[in-house]
Design a protein around this motif. Structure first.
Motif, PDB file in Angstrom:
ATOM      1  N   THR A 146      46.751   9.903 -11.092  1.00 50.17           N
ATOM      2  CA  THR A 146      46.641   8.845 -12.086  1.00 50.17           C
ATOM      3  C   THR A 146      47.702   9.037 -13.163  1.00 50.17           C
ATOM      4  OG1 THR A 146      45.166   7.838 -13.716  1.00 50.17           O
ATOM      5  CG2 THR A 146      44.969  10.192 -13.385  1.00 50.17           C
ATOM      6  N   ALA A 147      47.825   8.055 -14.042  1.00 53.25           N
ATOM      7  CA  ALA A 147      48.795   8.155 -15.126  1.00 53.25           C
ATOM      8  C   ALA A 147      48.285   9.005 -16.279  1.00 53.25           C
ATOM      9  CB  ALA A 147      49.143   6.748 -15.634  1.00 53.25           C
ATOM     10  N   ASP A 148      47.027   9.412 -16.228  1.00 56.05           N
ATOM     11  CA  ASP A 148      46.440  10.207 -17.316  1.00 56.05           C
ATOM     12  C   ASP A 148      46.673  11.692 -17.045  1.00 56.05           C
ATOM     13  OD1 ASP A 148      44.734  11.585 -19.081  1.00 56.05           O
ATOM     14  OD2 ASP A 148      43.371   9.855 -19.189  1.00 56.05           O
ATOM     15  N   LEU A 216      40.836   3.958 -17.132  1.00 57.18           N
ATOM     16  CA  LEU A 216      40.943   2.904 -18.130  1.00 57.18           C
ATOM     17  C   LEU A 216      40.298   3.388 -19.434  1.00 57.18           C
ATOM     18  CD1 LEU A 216      40.008  -0.094 -15.806  1.00 57.18           C
ATOM     19  CD2 LEU A 216      42.289   0.704 -16.433  1.00 57.18           C
ATOM     20  N   PRO A 217      40.503   2.672 -20.546  1.00 55.38           N
ATOM     21  CA  PRO A 217      39.975   3.158 -21.827  1.00 55.38           C
ATOM     22  C   PRO A 217      38.466   3.411 -21.827  1.00 55.38           C
ATOM     23  CG  PRO A 217      41.579   1.426 -22.211  1.00 55.38           C
ATOM     24  CD  PRO A 217      41.367   1.493 -20.726  1.00 55.38           C
ATOM     25  N   ARG A 218      37.671   2.591 -21.127  1.00 58.12           N
ATOM     26  CA  ARG A 218      36.216   2.744 -21.189  1.00 58.12           C
ATOM     27  C   ARG A 218      35.552   2.964 -19.827  1.00 58.12           C
ATOM     28  NH1 ARG A 218      37.709  -1.006 -24.926  1.00 58.12           N
ATOM     29  NH2 ARG A 218      37.054  -0.620 -27.079  1.00 58.12           N
ATOM     30  N   GLU A 219      36.347   3.076 -18.798  1.00 54.85           N
ATOM     31  CA  GLU A 219      35.758   3.268 -17.477  1.00 54.85           C
ATOM     32  C   GLU A 219      36.772   3.905 -16.537  1.00 54.85           C
ATOM     33  OE1 GLU A 219      34.799  -0.333 -15.455  1.00 54.85           O
ATOM     34  OE2 GLU A 219      36.692  -1.307 -15.967  1.00 54.85           O
ATOM     35  N   ILE A 220      36.243   4.436 -15.465  1.00 55.80           N
ATOM     36  CA  ILE A 220      37.066   4.927 -14.359  1.00 55.80           C
ATOM     37  C   ILE A 220      36.823   3.983 -13.193  1.00 55.80           C
ATOM     38  CG2 ILE A 220      37.538   6.845 -12.803  1.00 55.80           C
ATOM     39  CD1 ILE A 220      36.305   8.692 -14.905  1.00 55.80           C
ATOM     40  N   ARG A 221      37.853   3.307 -12.748  1.00 62.03           N
ATOM     41  CA  ARG A 221      37.735   2.342 -11.648  1.00 62.03           C
ATOM     42  C   ARG A 221      38.139   3.036 -10.346  1.00 62.03           C
ATOM     43  NH1 ARG A 221      38.331  -3.167 -11.953  1.00 62.03           N
ATOM     44  NH2 ARG A 221      37.493  -2.935 -14.073  1.00 62.03           N
ATOM     45  N   SER A 243      32.668   1.647 -10.517  1.00 60.00           N
ATOM     46  CA  SER A 243      33.129   1.787 -11.898  1.00 60.00           C
ATOM     47  C   SER A 243      32.232   2.807 -12.593  1.00 60.00           C
ATOM     48  CB  SER A 243      33.076   0.442 -12.630  1.00 60.00           C
ATOM     49  OG  SER A 243      33.462   0.598 -13.977  1.00 60.00           O
ATOM     50  N   ILE A 244      32.841   3.839 -13.199  1.00 58.41           N
ATOM     51  CA  ILE A 244      32.097   4.902 -13.878  1.00 58.41           C
ATOM     52  C   ILE A 244      32.400   4.831 -15.372  1.00 58.41           C
ATOM     53  CG2 ILE A 244      31.713   7.389 -14.027  1.00 58.41           C
ATOM     54  CD1 ILE A 244      32.761   7.625 -11.182  1.00 58.41           C
ATOM     55  N   PRO A 245      31.396   4.720 -16.228  1.00 56.33           N
ATOM     56  CA  PRO A 245      31.644   4.710 -17.682  1.00 56.33           C
ATOM     57  C   PRO A 245      32.377   5.986 -18.116  1.00 56.33           C
ATOM     58  CG  PRO A 245      29.381   4.096 -17.193  1.00 56.33           C
ATOM     59  CD  PRO A 245      29.960   4.592 -15.914  1.00 56.33           C
ATOM     60  N   TYR A 246      33.319   5.816 -19.056  1.00 54.68           N
ATOM     61  CA  TYR A 246      34.125   6.963 -19.470  1.00 54.68           C
ATOM     62  C   TYR A 246      34.591   6.775 -20.900  1.00 54.68           C
ATOM     63  CZ  TYR A 246      38.347   9.811 -19.981  1.00 54.68           C
ATOM     64  OH  TYR A 246      39.305  10.671 -20.451  1.00 54.68           O
ATOM     65  N   GLU A 247      34.634   7.882 -21.611  1.00 56.34           N
ATOM     66  CA  GLU A 247      35.258   7.922 -22.928  1.00 56.34           C
ATOM     67  C   GLU A 247      35.975   9.262 -23.066  1.00 56.34           C
ATOM     68  OE1 GLU A 247      32.653   8.410 -26.349  1.00 56.34           O
ATOM     69  OE2 GLU A 247      30.946   8.545 -24.959  1.00 56.34           O
ATOM     70  N   ARG A 248      37.026   9.230 -23.796  1.00 62.67           N
ATOM     71  CA  ARG A 248      37.847  10.437 -23.948  1.00 62.67           C
ATOM     72  C   ARG A 248      37.187  11.348 -24.998  1.00 62.67           C
ATOM     73  NH1 ARG A 248      43.102  10.973 -22.322  1.00 62.67           N
ATOM     74  NH2 ARG A 248      44.354  12.629 -23.298  1.00 62.67           N
ATOM     75  N   LYS A 249      36.654  12.474 -24.531  1.00 64.85           N
ATOM     76  CA  LYS A 249      35.931  13.367 -25.434  1.00 64.85           C
ATOM     77  C   LYS A 249      36.721  14.656 -25.644  1.00 64.85           C
ATOM     78  CE  LYS A 249      31.099  12.042 -25.195  1.00 64.85           C
ATOM     79  NZ  LYS A 249      29.705  12.546 -25.066  1.00 64.85           N
ATOM     80  N   GLY A 253      40.502  18.894 -30.506  1.00 69.45           N
ATOM     81  CA  GLY A 253      41.685  18.744 -29.667  1.00 69.45           C
ATOM     82  C   GLY A 253      41.553  19.337 -28.281  1.00 69.45           C
ATOM     83  N   VAL A 254      40.379  19.909 -27.981  1.00 65.71           N
ATOM     84  CA  VAL A 254      40.153  20.521 -26.668  1.00 65.71           C
ATOM     85  C   VAL A 254      39.160  19.659 -25.892  1.00 65.71           C
ATOM     86  CG1 VAL A 254      39.357  22.576 -25.443  1.00 65.71           C
ATOM     87  CG2 VAL A 254      40.586  22.811 -27.607  1.00 65.71           C
ATOM     88  N   PRO A 255      39.417  19.365 -24.612  1.00 64.48           N
ATOM     89  CA  PRO A 255      38.477  18.557 -23.834  1.00 64.48           C
ATOM     90  C   PRO A 255      37.094  19.183 -23.784  1.00 64.48           C
ATOM     91  CG  PRO A 255      40.562  18.779 -22.668  1.00 64.48           C
ATOM     92  CD  PRO A 255      40.634  19.719 -23.843  1.00 64.48           C
ATOM     93  N   ASP A 256      36.076  18.337 -23.890  1.00 67.39           N
ATOM     94  CA  ASP A 256      34.680  18.772 -23.802  1.00 67.39           C
ATOM     95  C   ASP A 256      34.399  19.191 -22.355  1.00 67.39           C
ATOM     96  OD1 ASP A 256      31.946  19.026 -23.639  1.00 67.39           O
ATOM     97  OD2 ASP A 256      31.548  17.361 -25.015  1.00 67.39           O
TER      98      ASP A 256
END
Length: 471
Positions: A146-148, A216-221, A243-249, A253-256
């Motif tokens: 992915t681009a992320d 995507l900003p609010r989901e993973i397609r 589609s899976i709900p997602y938010e950047r947590k 500065g460290v991923p949850d």
């Protein structure tokens, strides 16, 4: 004695002279005739010679004219041929230039494509690896990046390893070899539709499944692209599936870690479902094999302590399984092309399909699948309705030897036991099948080994070489 007078003597003398003259004239006439004849003949000969000379001259002139005309025609034809050869050589030269330019462009295009080729293995290696010794073609599974960059570094390595472990179950536990997946198969973080098109350009007639998770900003397609089987072996299909709900947590500065672990294993479960369903559809269409994904998913449930999200442990995936597999069965067996090529084995494949998905289907869905198998079996033997045909054999057991072989008897035993595995609710076909099974259990007459002529299987196998339907 008579006296000759002077007058008489003169007369006699004159007569004598006249006789001599007459004799002289008589001798001249033939000479004149011969001379005249010679003159005439000479004249005729001269005329003949003149005529022959004239005709000879005309013949010579005609021959010379014909020779000149022939030479002129040959010169003209040679000139035309030379002109045609010059034109042909010119056209061939143009074709050669065009072909060389085309080859040059294709080589340049190929070099450019190889430079952008996203996989570590070159196309030739990828293609060769998918052909097994029994001429079975493996389904290649690719998981797109992915681009992320956060997902590429944190989530995707675990997902790829999970896919690899999932596919290893097929080969190690169920001896199913015709599916292949390489983790870390990409040279770098290639992603998107352009990457898929590059792969399809080089692998456009062999079965390939590319699973893509777009962040995507609010989901993973979650979607897939597939080609190499179906309505056309060269036609690709792309479809977004989940589609899976997602938010950047992030925490300071460290991923949850807990959140992203949860996302990772949930995403992996959805991807396993896509791979399992696609692989079952591929095997069903191409090789008439029953679904294997339910058994693999059941294996995960048996060792669910090793999996945070077993595929069938997610309610929405369990619901999706029933819907998609019922749709798969409906699509495949409503295809005239497939039914025509495998008409004599469809009922067996339908029964094996039903048995493989039995644990994950409702009773109504199971009964519907079994009814399809029963209907296909009856259609090979009679144009009567199913209930009428079965009732006729129940009423007259002598008909069994006419419509049953030993192979059919085995099929009927599996069919009746599968019907019995459903609830005790009344069902018309189910009751008839069980009644006929009771008769078969006590049937004493010999049943033939087969009801299909020996060469029928060869014909059917030859017909089944080309089967394309749309999923």
């Amino acid at each position: 004695m008579p006296v000759i007078t002077a007058a008489t003597a003169a007369t006699l003398n004159t007569a004598a002279k006249a006789g001599k003259v007459s004799q002289s004239v008589m001798s001249v006439v033939p000479a004149l005739a011969i001379s005249a004849t010679q003159v005439y003949v000479a004249k005729k000969n001269r005329q003949l010679q003149e005529k022959l000379a004239s005709e000879q001259q005309e013949f010579t002139l005609s021959m010379e004219k014909n020779r000149q005309d022939f030479q002129l025609e040959m010169h003209m034809r040679n000139a035309e041929l030379q002109e045609s050869l010059v034109l042909r050589n010119h056209m061939l030269r143009l074709e050669e230039v065009k072909y060389n330019f085309q080859i040059f462009c294709e080589q340049a295009e190929y070099r450019a494509l190889i430079e952008k080729w996203p996989l570590v293995n070159p196309p030739q290696v990828v293609r060769a690896a998918q052909m097994l010794q029994d001429n079975t073609i493996m389904l290649r599974v690719l998981f797109s990046h992915t681009a992320d960059p956060l997902f590429n570094n944190i989530v995707f390595p675990t997902v790829e390893q999970g896919i690899r472990d999932f596919i290893d179950i097929y080969a190690n536990d169920f001896d199913s070899q015709n599916v292949i997946f390489y983790h870390e198969a990409y040279k770098s973080n290639f992603h998107g539709g352009a990457m898929e098109e590059n792969i399809k350009f080089m692998l456009n007639e062999i079965p390939v499944l590319i699973v893509d998770a777009n962040i995507l900003p609010r989901e993973i397609r979650v979607s897939f692209t597939i080609w190499g089987f179906g309505a056309s072996s060269l036609k690709s299909k792309h479809q977004s599936v989940f589609s899976i709900p997602y938010e950047r947590k992030l925490l300071n500065g460290v991923p949850d870690a807990d959140y992203y672990d949860n996302i990772t294993f949930k995403l992996l479960a959805y991807i396993k479902f896509i791979i399992g369903y696609s692989y079952d559809a591929y095997n069903l269409i191409q090789y008439d094999k029953a679904p294997l994904f339910p058994a693999v998913a059941q294996r995960e449930l048996e060792f669910k302590e090793n999996y945070q999200y077993p595929v069938m442990g997610i309610p929405e995936l369990a619901d999706a399984f029933r819907a998609t597999y019922c749709e798969m069965a409906k699509t495949v067996w409503n295809s005239e092309k497939l039914c025509d090529t495998k008409r004599y084995t469809t009922h067996k494949t339908q029964l094996e399909f039903t048995k493989s998905v039995l644990l994950h289907m409702s009773d109504d869905e199971t009964l519907a699948l079994l009814d399809e198998s029963l209907t296909a079996w009856v259609s090979l033997r009679s144009k009567d309705s199913v209930d009428k045909f079965l009732q006729s054999m129940i009423d007259d057991s002598g008909l069994i030897v006419k419509y049953f072989s030993s192979d059919d008897k085995d099929y009927w035993g599996e069919l009746s036991s599968t019907y019995l595995a459903t609830s005790k609710k009344q069902h018309c076909y189910k009751n008839l099948v069980l009644k006929l099974q009771n008769i078969l259990d006590t049937y004493a007459d010999d049943i033939p080994q087969t009801m299909i002529r020996p060469n029928t299987h060869t014909v059917l196998d030859r017909k089944s070489e080309h089967r394309y339907i749309e999923l």
